[in-house]
Design an enzyme around this catalytic site. Structure first.
Site, mmCIF file in Angstrom:
data_model
loop_
_atom_site.group_PDB
_atom_site.id
_atom_site.type_symbol
_atom_site.label_atom_id
_atom_site.label_comp_id
_atom_site.label_asym_id
_atom_site.label_seq_id
_atom_site.Cartn_x
_atom_site.Cartn_y
_atom_site.Cartn_z
ATOM 1 C CB THR A 70 -0.837 0.141 1.199
ATOM 2 O OG1 THR A 70 -1.667 -1.208 1.170
ATOM 3 C CG2 THR A 70 -1.822 1.181 1.227
ATOM 4 C CB ALA A 200 7.192 -9.574 3.070
ATOM 5 C CG HIS A 201 1.179 -9.697 4.051
ATOM 6 N ND1 HIS A 201 -0.071 -10.121 3.912
ATOM 7 C CD2 HIS A 201 1.195 -8.378 3.632
ATOM 8 C CE1 HIS A 201 -0.625 -9.261 3.372
ATOM 9 N NE2 HIS A 201 0.002 -8.057 3.063
ATOM 10 C CB THR A 237 14.119 3.764 12.791
ATOM 11 O OG1 THR A 237 14.497 4.979 13.225
ATOM 12 C CG2 THR A 237 15.170 2.579 13.297
ATOM 13 C CB CYS A 326 -9.098 -4.241 0.540
ATOM 14 S SG CYS A 326 -7.380 -4.876 0.856
HETATM 15 N N1 PMP Z 1 -1.976 -4.783 -4.233
HETATM 16 C C1 PMP Z 1 -2.459 -5.951 -4.244
HETATM 17 C C2 PMP Z 1 -2.566 -6.712 -5.786
HETATM 18 C C3 PMP Z 1 -2.818 -6.818 -3.265
HETATM 19 O O1 PMP Z 1 -3.374 -7.907 -3.381
HETATM 20 C C4 PMP Z 1 -2.577 -6.016 -2.172
HETATM 21 C C5 PMP Z 1 -2.907 -6.817 -0.719
HETATM 22 N N2 PMP Z 1 -4.086 -7.123 -0.859
HETATM 23 C C6 PMP Z 1 -1.892 -5.001 -1.913
HETATM 24 C C7 PMP Z 1 -1.545 -4.381 -3.155
HETATM 25 C C8 PMP Z 1 -1.723 -4.105 -0.494
HETATM 26 O O2 PMP Z 1 -0.423 -4.838 0.095
HETATM 27 P P1 PMP Z 1 -0.055 -4.652 1.652
HETATM 28 O O3 PMP Z 1 -1.092 -5.520 2.295
HETATM 29 O O4 PMP Z 1 1.230 -4.911 1.562
HETATM 30 O O5 PMP Z 1 -0.284 -3.099 1.893
#
Ligand code: PMP
Length: 378
Positions: A70, A200-201, A237, A326
């Site tokens: 994000t 990373a997640h 940091t 989301c």
């Molecule tokens: N872009 C895409 C295509 C995603 O699937 C996601 C996570 N749902 C994000 C961006 C946002 O990633 P983050 O959770 O690291 O903010």
């Protein structure tokens, strides 16, 4: 529990968790401080940059650590748009809210924003993109994702990159590779992109950390101002444990974890077969699975609400998603599915199953048996 929501997040690998623990408890110094312990923390950050850069065929100086995709996407869109007084932004109708909402905010601030429509197979309409770029050779930023988080559809990034270089060579090309990088290797030069984001997640690393690859020749202004860390590009940091965990997860991808995508294709096709046996009226989005990453399957059970199915599966200990995690907070049918021509009624019935490396055929059978009970088919 059967976890089938790997596009939302993944369980951190043991090795990544160990790397995080070590960075949090042993090499815990502030990388900007001036003693040996700080130098050790700095070394962890620098090594992580080299690991990630190598995996992309890039230079370590081209890697910027972020708090996730994000932030990375916000950086690329907002900092990218600042290159022009009157920015022209082109995104696709498939983009994640972390790109789309930036574009909409830029529009409120006066930018000209356009959207590349999707074809019914979920891919961007390259002809429409070409028409736009021919007419707007001053386009400031194009942002198109490599693979969609709801449908798994892989976009023709290389073709789009070639097109951008022909018609709008000064334009920045940003690719959100969040849902792609865990499955397939990326070579930054092949895509002709300028900016690539990852998180990373989504590939068995920690939450709250990601990276942006930025082409060496592209000088963008920072999004965060302060102490001047990361060559002044992102103050604050460094999240050393997160960075260490992410680099470890990248190493695991490079050491063969990605190769699991071969068996994921098999697992996906097995699940699709079982679903069609249960209900031949199921529709997959998109219809042709050759167009998607192996782990993401999006389908509608005719006449059965996706939200209800997700909730009932949850009671059975099975985690799936409706649309993107989301978008789930907004109770609207998926914008991405509708852009592919799926009706709002059918989109309401859609669920997303996303597979990971620990899933098994037995789990697919158990999931489909649960769906049979839920829909009263058995
Ligand atoms: N872009 C895409 C295509 C995603 O699937 C996601 C996570 N749902 C994000 C961006 C946002 O990633 P983050 O959770 O690291 O903010």
């Amino acid at each position: 529990m059967i976890y089938l929501d790997h596009a939302a997040t993944t369980q951190m690998s043991e090795r990544a968790a160990e790397a995080m623990k070590e960075a949090a408890t042993v090499t815990f110094g502030n990388p900007s401080a001036g003693y040996e312990l700080a130098a050790k923390a700095r070394a962890v950050v620098n090594r992580a940059k080299i690991t990630i850069a190598c995996s992309l065929g890039a230079k370590d100086t081209e890697i910027l650590f972020t708090s996730g995709a994000t932030e990375g996407n916000n950086f690329c869109l907002f900092s990218g748009a600042r290159r022009a007084e009157h920015p022209v932004i082109l995104i696709s109708a498939a983009e994640h809210p972390s790109v789309r909402e930036c574009a909409l905010e830029l529009k409120r601030r006066g930018a000209y924003v356009a959207e590349i429509p999707l074809l019914t197979d979920g891919r961007i309409d390259l002809d429409a993109a070409e028409r736009f770029l021919k007419e707007h050779r001053d386009t400031t930023v194009v942002s198109v994702m490599a693979a969609n988080n709801e449908t798994g559809v892989i976009q023709p990034i290389k073709e789009l990159g070639d097109m951008i270089r022909i018609y709008a060579p000064d334009c920045l090309f940003h690719v959100d590779a969040v849902q792609y990088y865990g499955y397939f290797p990326i070579n930054v030069r092949e895509w002709k992109a300028d900016l690539i984001t990852a998180s990373a997640h989504k590939f068995y690393g920690p939450k709250g950390v990601g990276f942006v690859w930025h082409r060496e020749s592209v000088n963008l202004p920072p999004l965060l101002y302060g102490g001047g860390q990361e060559e002044g590009l992102r103050s604050g940091t460094e999240n050393v444990p997160g960075i260490a965990g992410m680099a470890c997860a990248v190493e695991e991808l490079e050491q063969g974890a990605r190769k699991d995508s071969g068996s994921l294709y098999e697992l996906r096709d097995y699940l699709k077969g079982l679903l069609l046996e249960l209900e031949p009226g199921i529709t997959f989005h998109p219809g042709a699975s050759s167009l998607t990453v192996p782990g993401i399957i999006n389908f509608s059970f005719p006449g059965f609400s996706g939200t209800l199915m997700r909730n009932r599966l949850d009671v059975e200990g099975i985690c799936v998603s409706t649309g993107s995690a989301c978008a789930n907070r907004k109770r609207e049918p998926s914008r991405v599915l509708m852009a592919m021509g799926v009706s709002p009624e059918e989109a309401e019935c859609s669920i997303r199953v996303s597979l990971g490396r620990e899933n098994t055929k037995e789990q697919m059978e158990e999931t489909v048996r649960a769906m049979a009970r839920i829909t009263g088919k058995r």
